[in-house]
Design an enzyme around this catalytic site. Structure first.
Site, short mmCIF file in Angstrom:
data_model
loop_
_atom_site.label_atom_id
_atom_site.label_comp_id
_atom_site.label_asym_id
_atom_site.label_seq_id
_atom_site.Cartn_x
_atom_site.Cartn_y
_atom_site.Cartn_z
CG ASP A 1 49.62 20.34 13.06
OD1 ASP A 1 48.52 20.80 12.65
OD2 ASP A 1 49.99 20.48 14.24
CG HIS B 1 41.31 24.35 18.19
ND1 HIS B 1 41.06 25.37 19.07
CD2 HIS B 1 41.56 23.25 18.96
CE1 HIS B 1 41.17 24.92 20.32
NE2 HIS B 1 41.46 23.64 20.28
#
Ligand code: BDR
Ligand code: CA
Length: 333
Positions: free
Chosen positions: A14, A251
């Site tokens: 995303d 991340h």
């Protein structure tokens, strides 16, 4: 590196600034063969996510990688607002302008693309998923044997001991679609969770992105540097230790570093379930005491195990990232 043949990867994402960082690491790494990018809502709408994936691949000279659009909303819960304050309204730190690009999305849905590709290459595809997990969950509904068709699934999401980043206990990707996430944790594929227990231990400093951008003097790496500048501002405002030396948690990047350098991670294995409702919504709960033999619905012995990354060699990861991004992976502008 465990094999000499490059890993064939579908990247479910995303984008998202750290998603972009991870994408460029994957494109730069010789042991990763990116066979498709499946996008989902999350950091931005799914339309923007696909636009960003097309843009990032095109400016990096890789317009041939198929990009699909996937799920627009969570499976059951009400959609959350995209975090424009973290990734920018455009998902890439509010880039001032973009060069014109002309490539188009693949017309298939993300879930269909995953199923088609897994069927075409049984046992060969690694799925690296770094957003909410609706595409994987839908792909499982379309093809219930998917866990045996894929080689393995690596997700960035969840947390066991580290506090959450959207609630005291929940990590953003899992919280965005907890029902989909629970179906992924109980599907029975070879699954590795790269969550906040390790991603909060690895800080990529903004100065490193400047060094990479200066070294290549290329639109792709200057775009990444710009995006990370915005993202780092958010993290510097949040964490005192990032105030003096701006940087961010990388991340999604760690899911790819795990793929190519798993020896940098310490794993624990156990059954993981997701709290789908209530105050703990989105919490990933791992049973760390397999000897508990008390009958509890949802924790039966048939439920599959997940490998969970609990510790990481942070300097080792940063070295791999820097060496890979500083290599000669970009064609001339
Ligand atoms: C995850 O949430 C998103 O904002 C990031 O891209 C990452 O996938 C971190 O919790
Ligand atoms: Ca992401």
């Amino acid at each position: 590196m465990t094999s000499t043949k490059p890993h064939k990867v579908i990247y479910d994402t995303d984008p998202g600034v750290d998603d972009a960082m991870a994408l460029y690491f994957a494109l730069a790494h010789p042991a990763i063969d990116m066979v498709g990018i499946t996008t989902t809502f999350g950091n931005v709408s799914v339309e923007q996510a696909a636009t960003n994936a097309l843009y990032l691949t095109t400016i990096a000279g890789r317009p041939g990688i198929p990009v699909t659009r996937g799920v627009k909303t969570p499976w059951v819960k009400h959609p959350e607002a995209p975090p424009a304050f973290i990734h920018g309204a455009d998902g890439l730190g509010n880039l001032g302008s973009r060069v014109a690009t002309h490539n188009q999305v693949d017309p298939r849905s993300s879930a269909q693309f995953i199923v088609d590709t897994a069927r075409a290459h049984p046992g060969e595809i690694t799925l690296v998923a770094v957003g909410p997990l609706g595409n994987l969950s839908l792909a499982l509904k379309l093809e219930p044997t998917l866990p045996t068709l894929l080689r393995e699934v690596i997700i960035m999401g969840g947390t066991v001991l580290e506090p959450g980043n959207v609630s005291p206990v929940a990590e953003a990707n899992i919280w965005n679609d907890p029902h989909a996430a629970d179906s992924v944790f109980t599907a029975g594929w070879k699954l590795t969770m790269v969550g906040l227990d390790v991603t909060h231990r690895v800080i990529t400093e903004l100065s490193l992105f400047k060094k990479i951008a200066d070294h290549h003097d290329h639109l792709a790496t200057t775009t990444l540097h710009q995006a990370v500048e915005f993202y780092s501002r958010f993290y510097s405002g949040l964490h005192k230790h990032l105030y003096k030396t701006p940087g961010c948690f990388a991340h999604d990047l760690l899911a790819f570093i795990y793929l190519v350098n798993s020896e940098l991670f310490t794993l624990e294995t156990g059954r993981v379930r997701v709290a789908t409702d209530g105050l703990a919504q989105g919490q990933t709960i791992m049973n760390r005491r397999d000897y508990i033999n008390y009958p509890q619905e949802g924790w039966d012995k048939e439920k599959p195990h997940t490998q969970v990354c609990m510790a990481v060699d942070a300097p080792g990861c940063l070295k791999v990232f820097e060496n890979t991004l500083m290599s000669n992976w970009l064609a001339e502008n």
